[in-house]
Design a protein around this motif. Structure first.
Motif, PDB file in Angstrom:
ATOM      1  N   SER A 107      47.526  19.217-129.641  1.00 54.86           N
ATOM      2  CA  SER A 107      47.015  18.728-129.925  1.00 54.86           C
ATOM      3  C   SER A 107      47.308  16.837-130.204  1.00 54.86           C
ATOM      4  N   LEU A 144      49.030  16.246-119.571  1.00 56.86           N
ATOM      5  CA  LEU A 144      49.271  15.347-119.987  1.00 56.86           C
ATOM      6  C   LEU A 144      51.011  15.323-120.629  1.00 56.86           C
ATOM      7  N   SER A 145      51.892  15.544-120.141  1.00 55.87           N
ATOM      8  CA  SER A 145      52.880  15.529-119.593  1.00 55.87           C
ATOM      9  C   SER A 145      53.971  14.114-121.114  1.00 55.87           C
ATOM     10  N   GLY A 146      54.844  14.622-121.583  1.00 53.96           N
ATOM     11  CA  GLY A 146      56.131  13.784-122.049  1.00 53.96           C
ATOM     12  C   GLY A 146      55.870  14.480-123.642  1.00 53.96           C
ATOM     13  N   ILE A 147      56.802  13.707-124.498  1.00 55.77           N
ATOM     14  CA  ILE A 147      57.108  14.308-125.995  1.00 55.77           C
ATOM     15  C   ILE A 147      56.271  13.132-126.444  1.00 55.77           C
ATOM     16  N   ARG A 148      55.666  12.876-127.803  1.00 53.05           N
ATOM     17  CA  ARG A 148      55.682  11.832-128.269  1.00 53.05           C
ATOM     18  C   ARG A 148      55.883  12.209-130.282  1.00 53.05           C
ATOM     19  N   SER A 159      44.193  20.521-119.999  1.00 53.73           N
ATOM     20  CA  SER A 159      44.862  21.161-120.766  1.00 53.73           C
ATOM     21  C   SER A 159      44.736  20.544-121.325  1.00 53.73           C
ATOM     22  N   GLY A 205      42.949  31.633-120.250  1.00 50.95           N
ATOM     23  CA  GLY A 205      42.455  31.032-119.577  1.00 50.95           C
ATOM     24  C   GLY A 205      42.087  32.489-118.255  1.00 50.95           C
ATOM     25  N   GLU A 206      43.001  33.310-118.710  1.00 49.55           N
ATOM     26  CA  GLU A 206      43.297  34.764-117.376  1.00 49.55           C
ATOM     27  C   GLU A 206      41.612  35.315-117.364  1.00 49.55           C
ATOM     28  N   THR A 256      48.038  15.030-127.978  1.00 55.52           N
ATOM     29  CA  THR A 256      47.808  14.586-127.249  1.00 55.52           C
ATOM     30  C   THR A 256      45.850  15.074-126.610  1.00 55.52           C
ATOM     31  N   ASP A 262      58.463  31.059-124.157  1.00 54.11           N
ATOM     32  CA  ASP A 262      57.701  32.746-125.078  1.00 54.11           C
ATOM     33  C   ASP A 262      58.180  32.231-126.301  1.00 54.11           C
ATOM     34  N   ASP A 263      57.343  32.426-128.101  1.00 54.01           N
ATOM     35  CA  ASP A 263      57.153  32.145-128.623  1.00 54.01           C
ATOM     36  C   ASP A 263      58.726  32.914-129.462  1.00 54.01           C
ATOM     37  N   THR A 272      53.023  15.858-134.154  1.00 48.96           N
ATOM     38  CA  THR A 272      53.949  16.195-133.210  1.00 48.96           C
ATOM     39  C   THR A 272      55.280  16.818-133.283  1.00 48.96           C
TER      40      THR A 272
HETATM   41  C1  B12 Z   1      56.456  23.915-122.406  1.00 41.16           C
HETATM   42  C2  B12 Z   1      55.954  23.490-123.912  1.00 41.16           C
HETATM   43  C3  B12 Z   1      56.601  21.864-123.488  1.00 41.16           C
HETATM   44  C4  B12 Z   1      56.639  20.919-122.256  1.00 41.16           C
HETATM   45  C5  B12 Z   1      55.228  21.307-121.652  1.00 41.16           C
HETATM   46  C6  B12 Z   1      54.321  21.177-122.056  1.00 41.16           C
HETATM   47  C7  B12 Z   1      52.972  21.256-121.347  1.00 41.16           C
HETATM   48  N1  B12 Z   1      52.404  20.506-120.497  1.00 41.16           N
HETATM   49  O1  B12 Z   1      52.367  22.927-121.138  1.00 41.16           O
HETATM   50  C8  B12 Z   1      56.576  19.874-122.708  1.00 41.16           C
HETATM   51  C9  B12 Z   1      57.898  19.726-123.345  1.00 41.16           C
HETATM   52  C10 B12 Z   1      56.268  18.653-121.872  1.00 41.16           C
HETATM   53  C11 B12 Z   1      56.063  19.933-124.339  1.00 41.16           C
HETATM   54  C12 B12 Z   1      55.747  18.786-125.001  1.00 41.16           C
HETATM   55  C13 B12 Z   1      55.608  18.940-126.159  1.00 41.16           C
HETATM   56  N2  B12 Z   1      54.844  19.702-126.856  1.00 41.16           N
HETATM   57 CO1  B12 Z   1      55.199  21.573-126.471  1.00 41.16          CO
HETATM   58  N3  B12 Z   1      55.563  23.296-126.260  1.00 41.16           N
HETATM   59  C14 B12 Z   1      55.731  23.677-124.552  1.00 41.16           C
HETATM   60  C15 B12 Z   1      56.176  25.520-125.904  1.00 41.16           C
HETATM   61  C16 B12 Z   1      57.867  26.164-125.677  1.00 41.16           C
HETATM   62  C17 B12 Z   1      55.578  27.193-124.055  1.00 41.16           C
HETATM   63  C18 B12 Z   1      54.420  26.191-123.828  1.00 41.16           C
HETATM   64  C19 B12 Z   1      53.738  27.465-122.531  1.00 41.16           C
HETATM   65  O2  B12 Z   1      54.269  27.391-121.159  1.00 41.16           O
HETATM   66  N4  B12 Z   1      53.380  28.245-123.018  1.00 41.16           N
HETATM   67  C20 B12 Z   1      52.996  28.994-122.057  1.00 41.16           C
HETATM   68  C21 B12 Z   1      51.396  29.367-120.924  1.00 41.16           C
HETATM   69  C22 B12 Z   1      51.237  29.827-120.067  1.00 41.16           C
HETATM   70  O3  B12 Z   1      50.391  29.185-121.953  1.00 41.16           O
HETATM   71  P1  B12 Z   1      49.066  27.492-122.205  1.00 41.16           P
HETATM   72  O4  B12 Z   1      50.076  26.416-122.230  1.00 41.16           O
HETATM   73  O5  B12 Z   1      49.007  28.128-123.810  1.00 41.16           O
HETATM   74  O6  B12 Z   1      48.048  28.733-121.655  1.00 41.16           O
HETATM   75  C23 B12 Z   1      47.168  29.172-121.930  1.00 41.16           C
HETATM   76  C24 B12 Z   1      45.965  28.832-122.463  1.00 41.16           C
HETATM   77  O7  B12 Z   1      46.322  27.992-124.143  1.00 41.16           O
HETATM   78  C25 B12 Z   1      44.727  28.243-121.903  1.00 41.16           C
HETATM   79  N5  B12 Z   1      45.234  26.936-121.008  1.00 41.16           N
HETATM   80  C26 B12 Z   1      45.766  25.945-122.060  1.00 41.16           C
HETATM   81  N6  B12 Z   1      45.726  24.827-120.692  1.00 41.16           N
HETATM   82  C27 B12 Z   1      44.343  25.337-120.545  1.00 41.16           C
HETATM   83  C28 B12 Z   1      43.035  24.548-119.682  1.00 41.16           C
HETATM   84  C29 B12 Z   1      42.022  25.075-119.233  1.00 41.16           C
HETATM   85  C30 B12 Z   1      41.017  24.111-118.110  1.00 41.16           C
HETATM   86  C31 B12 Z   1      41.907  26.552-119.293  1.00 41.16           C
HETATM   87  C32 B12 Z   1      40.028  27.208-118.516  1.00 41.16           C
HETATM   88  C33 B12 Z   1      42.804  27.074-119.573  1.00 41.16           C
HETATM   89  C34 B12 Z   1      43.628  26.181-119.789  1.00 41.16           C
HETATM   90  O8  B12 Z   1      45.531  29.479-120.311  1.00 41.16           O
HETATM   91  C35 B12 Z   1      46.779  29.295-119.852  1.00 41.16           C
HETATM   92  C36 B12 Z   1      46.967  30.928-119.606  1.00 41.16           C
HETATM   93  O9  B12 Z   1      46.277  31.865-121.056  1.00 41.16           O
HETATM   94  C37 B12 Z   1      55.230  25.526-126.892  1.00 41.16           C
HETATM   95  C38 B12 Z   1      56.089  26.632-127.537  1.00 41.16           C
HETATM   96  C39 B12 Z   1      55.733  27.932-127.264  1.00 41.16           C
HETATM   97  N7  B12 Z   1      57.569  28.407-127.132  1.00 41.16           N
HETATM   98  O10 B12 Z   1      54.697  28.373-126.486  1.00 41.16           O
HETATM   99  C40 B12 Z   1      56.160  24.545-126.631  1.00 41.16           C
HETATM  100  C41 B12 Z   1      54.182  23.502-127.849  1.00 41.16           C
HETATM  101  C42 B12 Z   1      52.739  24.124-126.807  1.00 41.16           C
HETATM  102  N8  B12 Z   1      54.970  22.897-127.749  1.00 41.16           N
HETATM  103  C43 B12 Z   1      54.069  21.666-129.044  1.00 41.16           C
HETATM  104  C44 B12 Z   1      54.167  20.331-129.635  1.00 41.16           C
HETATM  105  C45 B12 Z   1      53.924  19.941-130.837  1.00 41.16           C
HETATM  106  C46 B12 Z   1      54.687  19.739-128.226  1.00 41.16           C
HETATM  107  C47 B12 Z   1      54.587  18.679-128.841  1.00 41.16           C
HETATM  108  C48 B12 Z   1      53.825  17.124-129.328  1.00 41.16           C
HETATM  109  C49 B12 Z   1      56.289  17.390-128.893  1.00 41.16           C
HETATM  110  C50 B12 Z   1      56.177  16.559-129.432  1.00 41.16           C
HETATM  111  N9  B12 Z   1      56.400  16.069-130.730  1.00 41.16           N
HETATM  112  O11 B12 Z   1      56.054  15.778-128.283  1.00 41.16           O
HETATM  113  C51 B12 Z   1      54.649  17.743-126.663  1.00 41.16           C
HETATM  114  C52 B12 Z   1      53.379  16.998-126.134  1.00 41.16           C
HETATM  115  C53 B12 Z   1      53.192  17.678-124.975  1.00 41.16           C
HETATM  116  C54 B12 Z   1      51.838  16.699-123.948  1.00 41.16           C
HETATM  117  N10 B12 Z   1      52.029  15.812-123.725  1.00 41.16           N
HETATM  118  O12 B12 Z   1      51.270  17.370-124.667  1.00 41.16           O
HETATM  119  C55 B12 Z   1      53.181  22.327-130.457  1.00 41.16           C
HETATM  120  C56 B12 Z   1      51.910  22.667-129.724  1.00 41.16           C
HETATM  121  C57 B12 Z   1      51.152  23.386-131.119  1.00 41.16           C
HETATM  122  C58 B12 Z   1      49.897  22.244-130.930  1.00 41.16           C
HETATM  123  N11 B12 Z   1      48.975  23.300-131.580  1.00 41.16           N
HETATM  124  O13 B12 Z   1      49.591  21.571-130.537  1.00 41.16           O
HETATM  125  C59 B12 Z   1      54.323  24.069-129.251  1.00 41.16           C
HETATM  126  C60 B12 Z   1      52.831  25.152-129.672  1.00 41.16           C
HETATM  127  C61 B12 Z   1      55.380  24.234-129.827  1.00 41.16           C
HETATM  128  C62 B12 Z   1      55.521  24.289-131.556  1.00 41.16           C
HETATM  129  N12 B12 Z   1      56.576  24.124-132.467  1.00 41.16           N
HETATM  130  O14 B12 Z   1      54.219  24.606-132.659  1.00 41.16           O
HETATM  131  N13 B12 Z   1      56.183  21.307-125.293  1.00 41.16           N
END
Ligand code: B12
Length: 440
Positions: free
Chosen positions: A86, A8-12, A83, A132-133, A88, A232-233, A388
């Motif tokens: 919160s 679910l891409s995009g910003i909110r 994925s 997830g891994e 979205t 990364d964080d 957001t």
């Molecule tokens: C890149 C990024 C984005 C990108 C891509 C988002 C995406 N689709 O992943 C973009 C720019 C689109 C984005 C947008 C937003 N983001 Co952003 N983003 C990040 C960022 C910098 C890195 C995320 C990342 O790639 N992590 C690495 C991957 C590997 O980890 P992961 O996605 O969590 O996946 C792991 C597990 O969660 C799990 N997993 C994930 N999905 C699934 C699904 C299944 C089925 C399974 C089995 C497992 C699984 O397995 C993966 C591997 O272990 C983080 C901050 C940070 N430094 O981490 C913020 C962060 C995730 N974003 C955040 C926010 C608030 C947003 C927005 C709401 C901002 C806004 N106002 O619009 C939007 C909402 C996006 C949306 N449409 O849902 C918050 C989310 C907090 C929360 N708990 O919800 C974070 C943590 C930043 C923060 N300041 O708090 N974001």
């Protein structure tokens, strides 16, 4: 199985006035345009762990209610993998319901599912809590056999030395202006509000440098001179890993951006390496340049101990030619209506190249959410779509909700005014030229 990985891409932002003010992402329209298209690295990583016998597709879905999506769901898929963040999650639940009605099985995972598993469980065939891994192959094997569990959860932190190669090849690369690579997971600090990867697993880990470089080289096969955002964080929390990574990146022709903490300022040799290795900018959560940081970091009050040094640290980093994107949080308990002017003065004095202001956000499952709940200060529990970083969801300690909203808007208008942005950036360039003149 036919598997659809759906992001679910995009910003909110739900507040229309803030949205109209261009505050719909880190405060500046330019950066929002740049990053809004980032793919879901979590899903690409799981796709990389998916055995070849399955047919996989990656789908970006900016709007689950768009007429074309409603009329015809991407697929058909035997398994829809979604994925969650919160903001979205309600979109994700609606989409999951449509896929299930159409006969697909649905697995949900990610940050929100991890933080609210009981809620998420009612919307999917199975959920994955945490990283997830460690469980992904088991999930797939169970669905292939038609007998799965309601909930999967890893028993221990995933060893990043075992990290799979994310399936960057599934992307339509031309849609993106940057791609993400993860070099570390977690953070050594524990900020009360943090809703990022420490909530998946509290252990801070680094990915072996050769693994990171393999991912970067894979991206370069698809995109010759890429721009990378490290997902990364806190990339440079482990300085030894940071140095090794920078040594390996030097000469690769990659430009990159990342998030880290203010301690990089103390390691000038690292800063020099970062610049040589293609660093375009670092984003640092400063939160507040004064007393507002007190009690924010729960392990050792680390942020409060740093905040007195911010001006000097920013100067030191920027003097090495690396621009800093300083992030500030509005609405901390120490904040009053006077705070907005204090922030503005600091921002102006700091000469930060870029600035991001957001509002304190109680994401579910965080210590902040628990505390504000106990104190009876949550305004709309369950309004996850407002998580957001721009919408106000709680009663501030020393001002009204309206004062906080108005203060955010007023500060944003000043901080992001075209002339202010240009003046900030000109200052950086001028100092850079002065330094270069001194050297030659
Ligand atoms: C890149 C990024 C984005 C990108 C891509 C988002 C995406 N689709 O992943 C973009 C720019 C689109 C984005 C947008 C937003 N983001 Co952003 N983003 C990040 C960022 C910098 C890195 C995320 C990342 O790639 N992590 C690495 C991957 C590997 O980890 P992961 O996605 O969590 O996946 C792991 C597990 O969660 C799990 N997993 C994930 N999905 C699934 C699904 C299944 C089925 C399974 C089995 C497992 C699984 O397995 C993966 C591997 O272990 C983080 C901050 C940070 N430094 O981490 C913020 C962060 C995730 N974003 C955040 C926010 C608030 C947003 C927005 C709401 C901002 C806004 N106002 O619009 C939007 C909402 C996006 C949306 N449409 O849902 C918050 C989310 C907090 C929360 N708990 O919800 C974070 C943590 C930043 C923060 N300041 O708090 N974001």
């Amino acid at each position: 199985m036919k598997i659809g990985f759906i992001a679910l891409s995009g910003i909110r932002c739900m507040d229309p006035e803030l949205m109209a003010a261009g505050l719909n992402l880190p405060g500046f329209v330019e950066r929002s345009k740049v990053i809004a298209s980032l793919p879901s690295l979590g899903l690409l990583t799981l796709a990389g762990l998916t055995p070849e016998e399955h047919e996989v597709k990656y789908v970006e879905m900016p709007d689950v209610d768009a007429p074309d999506v409603v009329a015809s769901l991407p697929g058909p898929f035997d398994l829809a993998v979604i994925s969650s963040l919160s903001a979205t999650i309600k979109d994700a639940y609606r989409l999951a319901a449509r896929y299930r009605a159409a006969g697909s099985r649905v697995v949900l995972g990610g940050l929100h599912v991890t933080l609210c598993p009981e809620e998420a469980e009612t919307h999917a065939d199975a959920i994955v809590v945490g990283e997830g891994e460690p469980v992904w192959r088991e999930v797939l094997a169970d669905f292939s056999l038609g007998k799965w569990q309601r909930r999967y959860q890893a028993r221990q932190a995933f060893d990043l030395a075992q990290a799979p190669m994310p399936r960057f090849d599934l992307l339509q690369i031309e849609r993106y202006n940057r791609l993400t690579v993860q070099t570390t997971r977690g953070c050594p600090w524990n900020c009360e509000f943090c809703a990022a990867s420490i909530r998946l697993n509290p252990r801070f880990r680094v990915k072996p440098v050769e693994k990171v470089m393999a991912e970067i080289r894979r991206i370069k096969e698809l995109w010759a001179a890429p721009f990378i955002e490290f997902a990364d964080d806190n990339t440079f929390a482990n300085k030894r890993h940071g140095h090794a990574l920078m040594d390996a990146l030097t000469g690769e022709g990659v430009r990159w951006f990342t998030e880290t903490d203010i301690s990089v300022a103390e390691d000038v040799a690292l800063l020099r390496k970062m610049r040589r290795a293609g660093c375009a900018q670092i984003l640092i959560g400063l939160e507040d340049p004064g007393a507002g940081t007190d009690g924010l970091e729960l392990k050792s009050n680390w942020k409060a101990r740093q905040s007195g040094r911010y001006l000097d640290a920013i100067r030191r980093i920027q003097d090495e030619g690396i621009t800093v994107n300083g992030c500030f949080i509005l609405g901390l308990d120490g904040h009053t209506p006077e705070t907005f002017d204090r922030m503005w003065e600091f921002i102006q004095r700091s000469e930060l190249f870029e600035v991001q202001i957001t509002v304190l956000t109680p994401f579910p499952g965080t210590p902040l959410y628990e505390r504000l709940g106990r104190e009876g200060r949550l305004l709309e529990p369950g309004a996850w779509e407002k998580c957001t970083l721009f919408d106000v969801l709680y009663r501030p300690a020393q001002m009204s909700v309206e004062q906080l909203r108005a203060g955010l808007l007023g500060l944003a208008k000043k901080v992001y005014a075209k002339e202010t942005v240009e003046a900030r950036q000109r200052k950086f360039v001028r100092r850079k030229m002065e330094r270069e003149a001194m050297v030659s």
